[in-house]
Design a protein around this motif. Structure first.
Motif, PDB file in Angstrom:
ATOM      1  N   THR A 151      39.026  31.344  32.652  1.00 34.43           N
ATOM      2  CA  THR A 151      39.017  32.277  33.777  1.00 34.43           C
ATOM      3  C   THR A 151      37.828  33.225  33.674  1.00 34.43           C
ATOM      4  O   THR A 151      37.164  33.520  34.670  1.00 34.43           O
ATOM      5  CB  THR A 151      40.327  33.094  33.805  1.00 34.43           C
ATOM      6  OG1 THR A 151      41.433  32.223  33.700  1.00 34.43           O
ATOM      7  CG2 THR A 151      40.442  33.895  35.095  1.00 34.43           C
ATOM      8  N   TYR A 190      39.051  41.495  30.224  1.00 35.40           N
ATOM      9  CA  TYR A 190      39.289  40.197  29.581  1.00 35.40           C
ATOM     10  C   TYR A 190      40.319  40.411  28.476  1.00 35.40           C
ATOM     11  O   TYR A 190      40.117  41.235  27.578  1.00 35.40           O
ATOM     12  CB  TYR A 190      37.973  39.672  29.019  1.00 35.40           C
ATOM     13  CG  TYR A 190      38.046  38.354  28.282  1.00 35.40           C
ATOM     14  CD1 TYR A 190      38.879  37.319  28.701  1.00 35.40           C
ATOM     15  CD2 TYR A 190      37.242  38.126  27.156  1.00 35.40           C
ATOM     16  CE1 TYR A 190      38.923  36.103  28.031  1.00 35.40           C
ATOM     17  CE2 TYR A 190      37.259  36.915  26.486  1.00 35.40           C
ATOM     18  CZ  TYR A 190      38.106  35.909  26.925  1.00 35.40           C
ATOM     19  OH  TYR A 190      38.142  34.710  26.252  1.00 35.40           O
ATOM     20  N   LEU A 246      41.567  38.998  33.489  1.00 34.96           N
ATOM     21  CA  LEU A 246      41.177  37.654  33.078  1.00 34.96           C
ATOM     22  C   LEU A 246      41.862  37.317  31.762  1.00 34.96           C
ATOM     23  O   LEU A 246      41.563  37.922  30.725  1.00 34.96           O
ATOM     24  CB  LEU A 246      39.653  37.580  32.929  1.00 34.96           C
ATOM     25  CG  LEU A 246      38.862  38.149  34.128  1.00 34.96           C
ATOM     26  CD1 LEU A 246      37.392  38.303  33.770  1.00 34.96           C
ATOM     27  CD2 LEU A 246      39.037  37.265  35.353  1.00 34.96           C
TER      28      LEU A 246
END
Length: 282
Positions: A9, A92, A4
């Motif tokens: 997102t 992330y 991500l």
């Protein structure tokens, strides 16, 4: 494993998982991953439905711009490590503007004095930077449980305090220090040491073991003198500080009280690389 790369997102991903009632475990990192980081995800895997990592080199927790520039970065390597581990469902990897949409600067926190001990004495504002990025990541990831290593014990205490004072409903879980076979605490900074110097640095852990043996047998002053003597004899190593502190307040003590828990903290600079370690004293 989902990668991500933007706040949007991540938000879409988290919303879907929350709708399905998934319990989320989270451990933020600055990359340069090693087995110590994986031990956090291993702990998270057993207690959550979903495990999320983040990789973000946070500019606001570096007092020295040169340290920020030198910090090891290899995002492709880190992604491969996470994928191969089989422990992480999503990572992330935000840009600076995802964390600091206006300006990369820290908020000010009151950690009830925890920020003024040990690392805080030589790194003013460092823990404001830590608190700022962790609070922001918590708001974006929305974890149920968050995992941090005990190697950075002061940071762990600060994050627990920040979570408590901000009223965040997140369980902060400390994970035991992951050590190399020779006892050296694993750290991303270790990559800057030669193989021989990593072997030599086992003296840090060996000294903590001795401190635990000396604990309550000799005075703290005598323990500190012995530790200083150990590192005076080590070529290319400089003892930055050694102290014994109350585990709850992190305040240094010069006397043992039976009803308190203590931990030894040590920082040694090896060939210009700053290594930190600590140990609970039995």
């Amino acid at each position: 494993m989902e990668v991500l790369k933007s706040r949007k997102t991540l938000q879409d991903f988290i919303e879907r998982q929350k709708e399905m009632g998934k319990k989320i475990g989270f451990a933020p990192t600055m990359g340069a991953l090693h087995n110590g980081h994986l031990s956090l995800y291993e702990a998270a895997r057993s207690q959550n439905d979903l495990v999320i990592s983040s990789i973000f080199v946070n500019p606001t927790q570096f007092n020295n711009i040169e340290d920020l520039k030198k910090y090891p970065r290899d995002i492709n390597r880190d992604i491969k490590i996470l994928e191969n581990s089989g422990l992480v469902d999503a990572v992330y990897i935000p840009e600076v503007q995802d964390i600091y949409p206006e300006k990369a600067e820290s908020r000010h926190y009151d950690f009830d004095g925890l920020e003024n001990e040990m690392e805080g004495k030589s790194r003013p504002g460092h823990f404001d930077g830590v608190g700022t990025v962790v609070e922001e990541l918590f708001k974006q990831v929305k974890p149920d449980n968050a995992y941090f290593g005990e190697k950075d014990f002061q940071q762990l205490a600060i994050i627990k305090k920040m979570t408590e004072k901000k009223g965040l409903h997140i369980n902060i879980i400390g994970v035991n220090i992951y050590r190399a076979e020779n006892g050296l605490a694993l750290s991303s900074r270790n990559q800057r040491l030669t193989e021989d110097r990593r072997k030599d640095s086992k003296i840090i852990y060996e000294t903590l073991i001795k401190v635990n043996d000396w604990f309550r047998v000799v005075s703290i002053k005598e323990i500190k003198d012995r530790v200083k003597d150990v590192f005076d004899d080590q070529k290319g190593m400089q003892l930055e500080y050694f102290l014994i502190a109350d585990e709850n307040t992190l305040k240094e003590t010069d006397f043992f009280y039976k009803d308190k828990s203590y931990r030894a903290f040590i920082v040694v600079v090896v060939d210009g690389v700053r290594l930190i370690d600590n140990m609970h004293l039995d």
